[in-house]
Structure formats: structure tokens, C-alpha cells
Design a protein around this motif. Structure first.
Motif, PDB file in Angstrom:
ATOM      1  N   GLY A  27      29.314 -11.710  10.291  1.00 28.96           N
ATOM      2  CA  GLY A  27      29.036 -11.158  11.614  1.00 28.96           C
ATOM      3  C   GLY A  27      29.751 -11.930  12.702  1.00 28.96           C
ATOM      4  N   HIS A  28      30.000 -11.229  13.816  1.00 31.75           N
ATOM      5  CA  HIS A  28      30.623 -11.846  14.989  1.00 31.75           C
ATOM      6  C   HIS A  28      29.833 -11.418  16.220  1.00 31.75           C
ATOM      7  N   LYS A  29      29.237 -12.386  16.898  1.00 30.56           N
ATOM      8  CA  LYS A  29      28.445 -12.086  18.087  1.00 30.56           C
ATOM      9  C   LYS A  29      28.437 -13.308  18.986  1.00 30.56           C
ATOM     10  N   PHE A  30      28.547 -13.100  20.268  1.00 30.73           N
ATOM     11  CA  PHE A  30      28.558 -14.178  21.269  1.00 30.73           C
ATOM     12  C   PHE A  30      29.662 -15.197  20.989  1.00 30.73           C
ATOM     13  N   GLY A  31      30.785 -14.726  20.477  1.00 28.83           N
ATOM     14  CA  GLY A  31      31.893 -15.621  20.186  1.00 28.83           C
ATOM     15  C   GLY A  31      31.673 -16.521  18.984  1.00 28.83           C
ATOM     16  N   ARG A  32      30.660 -16.227  18.207  1.00 30.35           N
ATOM     17  CA  ARG A  32      30.343 -17.029  17.023  1.00 30.35           C
ATOM     18  C   ARG A  32      30.561 -16.203  15.757  1.00 30.35           C
ATOM     19  N   VAL A  33      30.911 -16.878  14.693  1.00 26.87           N
ATOM     20  CA  VAL A  33      30.987 -16.263  13.375  1.00 26.87           C
ATOM     21  C   VAL A  33      29.676 -16.602  12.671  1.00 26.87           C
ATOM     22  N   LEU A  34      29.007 -15.573  12.145  1.00 28.19           N
ATOM     23  CA  LEU A  34      27.638 -15.738  11.656  1.00 28.19           C
ATOM     24  C   LEU A  34      27.481 -15.342  10.194  1.00 28.19           C
ATOM     25  N   ASP A  35      26.568 -16.025   9.541  1.00 28.37           N
ATOM     26  CA  ASP A  35      26.162 -15.706   8.178  1.00 28.37           C
ATOM     27  C   ASP A  35      24.955 -14.764   8.219  1.00 28.37           C
ATOM     28  N   THR A  36      24.653 -14.179   7.085  1.00 24.42           N
ATOM     29  CA  THR A  36      23.420 -13.433   6.889  1.00 24.42           C
ATOM     30  C   THR A  36      22.715 -14.038   5.675  1.00 24.42           C
ATOM     31  N   VAL A  37      21.431 -14.323   5.829  1.00 22.54           N
ATOM     32  CA  VAL A  37      20.623 -14.870   4.749  1.00 22.54           C
ATOM     33  C   VAL A  37      19.746 -13.755   4.186  1.00 22.54           C
ATOM     34  N   TYR A  38      19.716 -13.663   2.867  1.00 18.64           N
ATOM     35  CA  TYR A  38      18.845 -12.716   2.180  1.00 18.64           C
ATOM     36  C   TYR A  38      17.667 -13.476   1.586  1.00 18.64           C
ATOM     37  N   MET A  39      16.470 -12.924   1.780  1.00 24.75           N
ATOM     38  CA  MET A  39      15.253 -13.479   1.201  1.00 24.75           C
ATOM     39  C   MET A  39      14.499 -12.327   0.552  1.00 24.75           C
ATOM     40  N   THR A  79       0.826  -1.212   0.000  1.00 22.40           N
ATOM     41  CA  THR A  79       0.000   0.000   0.000  1.00 22.40           C
ATOM     42  C   THR A  79       0.859   1.260   0.000  1.00 22.40           C
ATOM     43  N   ALA A  80       2.022   1.207   0.663  1.00 22.03           N
ATOM     44  CA  ALA A  80       2.937   2.349   0.720  1.00 22.03           C
ATOM     45  C   ALA A  80       3.714   2.544  -0.580  1.00 22.03           C
ATOM     46  N   GLY A  81       3.540   1.640  -1.544  1.00 25.44           N
ATOM     47  CA  GLY A  81       4.178   1.799  -2.840  1.00 25.44           C
ATOM     48  C   GLY A  81       5.431   0.967  -3.056  1.00 25.44           C
ATOM     49  N   PHE A  82       5.776   0.140  -2.097  1.00 27.24           N
ATOM     50  CA  PHE A  82       6.938  -0.734  -2.279  1.00 27.24           C
ATOM     51  C   PHE A  82       6.563  -1.897  -3.196  1.00 27.24           C
ATOM     52  N   GLU A  83       7.518  -2.332  -4.010  1.00 36.18           N
ATOM     53  CA  GLU A  83       7.293  -3.423  -4.958  1.00 36.18           C
ATOM     54  C   GLU A  83       8.086  -4.682  -4.626  1.00 36.18           C
ATOM     55  N   GLN A  84       9.143  -4.542  -3.873  1.00 34.03           N
ATOM     56  CA  GLN A  84       9.962  -5.679  -3.449  1.00 34.03           C
ATOM     57  C   GLN A  84      10.258  -5.519  -1.969  1.00 34.03           C
ATOM     58  N   MET A  85      10.278  -6.632  -1.237  1.00 34.06           N
ATOM     59  CA  MET A  85      10.642  -6.607   0.175  1.00 34.06           C
ATOM     60  C   MET A  85      11.794  -7.580   0.375  1.00 34.06           C
ATOM     61  N   ILE A  86      12.833  -7.097   1.024  1.00 40.13           N
ATOM     62  CA  ILE A  86      14.017  -7.889   1.298  1.00 40.13           C
ATOM     63  C   ILE A  86      14.076  -8.186   2.796  1.00 40.13           C
ATOM     64  N   ALA A  87      14.329  -9.433   3.121  1.00 40.80           N
ATOM     65  CA  ALA A  87      14.590  -9.824   4.516  1.00 40.80           C
ATOM     66  C   ALA A  87      16.085 -10.070   4.633  1.00 40.80           C
ATOM     67  N   VAL A  88      16.696  -9.442   5.608  1.00 42.29           N
ATOM     68  CA  VAL A  88      18.117  -9.638   5.896  1.00 42.29           C
ATOM     69  C   VAL A  88      18.161 -10.339   7.245  1.00 42.29           C
ATOM     70  N   VAL A  89      18.350 -11.654   7.219  1.00 39.37           N
ATOM     71  CA  VAL A  89      18.214 -12.477   8.423  1.00 39.37           C
ATOM     72  C   VAL A  89      19.590 -12.703   9.040  1.00 39.37           C
ATOM     73  N   GLY A  90      19.874 -11.955  10.086  1.00 38.91           N
ATOM     74  CA  GLY A  90      21.140 -12.091  10.793  1.00 38.91           C
ATOM     75  C   GLY A  90      21.280 -13.478  11.393  1.00 38.91           C
ATOM     76  N   GLY A  91      22.465 -14.031  11.254  1.00 39.40           N
ATOM     77  CA  GLY A  91      22.732 -15.348  11.812  1.00 39.40           C
ATOM     78  C   GLY A  91      22.003 -16.465  11.096  1.00 39.40           C
TER      79      GLY A  91
END
Length: 172
Positions: free
Chosen positions: A149-161, A113-125
Motif C-alpha cells: 500500500g501507498h498512503k500519506f507518502g509512506r509504503v505500507l504492509d498489510t498484516v493478516y490475522m 451465530t451467522a455461520g462463519f467458522e473463520q474470521m480474517i483480519a486484514v490490518v492495513g499498515g
């Protein structure tokens, strides 16, 4: 399904939103923040989104904010003007009740409704629950950034959807 009402966020919700996000910052990898913003920052963000016409929603049940979601322009460059990135967080004690599904579906409709045509999810970890929620609501896997990413002593990926809002899905 969740028994909650979805409505636009207001400055009165800032404290509850700050508390929900602070829990996720302190305990989860869905956000790469390591310090949570205070309620005043959230109140400013809510006002900014309202001024820009971007959706910022809360899920409310029994007088309490159970979660929130918003859609902001994905990048500042003009060519991205019709592409947004979603953020969604559910109160720790309210997870697993279907609130995320109801809230994300409402956000998709509001973003369209706000006029966006694509929505991206950037899922940390690459959080499995967030990936599953987005897939349930019509998002497709668009990529993975390994070891960013690095958090809580872990090395993390990011997933894009990605979700194509032009397909006219009324019930994603």
C-alpha cells in the motif's frame, strides 16, 4: 472496560458511521481507502448485510455511536462461504476506552451465530493498535504482505490475522 451498548446497526447510524470512517480515511493507515464513502453508501451496506444475515454492529454510549464493526464474507468464491473478514473502527475521540475489545468480542459471537467458522483480519499498515486488539481477542498472526500500500507518502504492509470461530470461545 468500556461503558457502551452493542447493538445491530441501522440506517439511522449511517451518518455517524460515515463520520467515523472518514476520520480514519483522512488520518490513518488502517484503511487503504483515500476517499470515504458517503452516508448513503453506508446505509446501503447496512441493509445489504441485514439481508445476507451478516453482522454489522455499533457501539453506542450516551446516545452517540462510538464505533462500528462488521463481518463480511472474506471472498466471493463459494469455498470461502464460511470465512469472513472483520472491519472495526472506533471514533477518534473514543479510542483507548476498551470499546474495541467489547465490540470485536460481540462481532466474533455474532459471526459465529451467522455461520462463519473463520474470521480474517486484514490490518492495513500493520497498525499496532489493531494488531494488539485482534491478538487480545484471540487472533493469531497469519502473514504479512510487504509494501503493498501507498498512503500519506509512506509504503505500507498489510498484516493478516486469523481467528478460528469453531473453537467455541464464548469470551475471546
Amino acid at each position: 472496560m468500556a461503558d457502551c451498548a452493542i447493538r445491530p446497526a441501522s440506517a439511522d447510524d449511517a451518518q455517524a458511521i460515515a463520520a467515523i470512517y472518514a476520520w480514519h480515511v483522512a488520518n490513518g493507515t488502517g484503511t487503504f481507502d483515500i476517499e470515504a464513502p458517503k452516508a448513503a453508501a453506508w446505509a446501503g451496506k447496512i441493509a445489504d448485510f441485514a439481508a445476507k444475515g451478516w453482522p454489522f454492529l455499533v457501539a453506542e454510549g450516551e446516545g452517540a455511536v462510538l464505533g462500528y464493526a462488521y463481518a463480511a464474507r472474506f471472498r466471493d468464491r463459494a469455498a470461502y462461504a464460511r470465512t469472513c473478514e472483520d472491519s472495526i473502527y472506533i471514533a477518534h475521540e473514543a479510542r483507548g476506552q476498551g470499546i474495541g475489545t467489547v465490540l470485536l468480542a460481540a462481532l466474533i459471537t455474532a459471526a459465529r451465530t451467522a455461520g462463519f467458522e473463520q474470521m480474517i483480519a486484514v490490518v492495513g499498515g500493520g497498525e499496532p493498535a489493531s494488531v494488539a486488539l485482534h491478538a487480545k481477542c484471540g487472533f493469531a498472526h497469519a502473514g504479512r504482505l510487504a509494501r503493498v500500500g501507498h498512503k500519506f507518502g509512506r509504503v505500507l504492509d498489510t498484516v493478516y490475522m486469523q481467528c478460528d470461530l469453531t473453537l467455541g470461545r464464548d469470551d475471546p
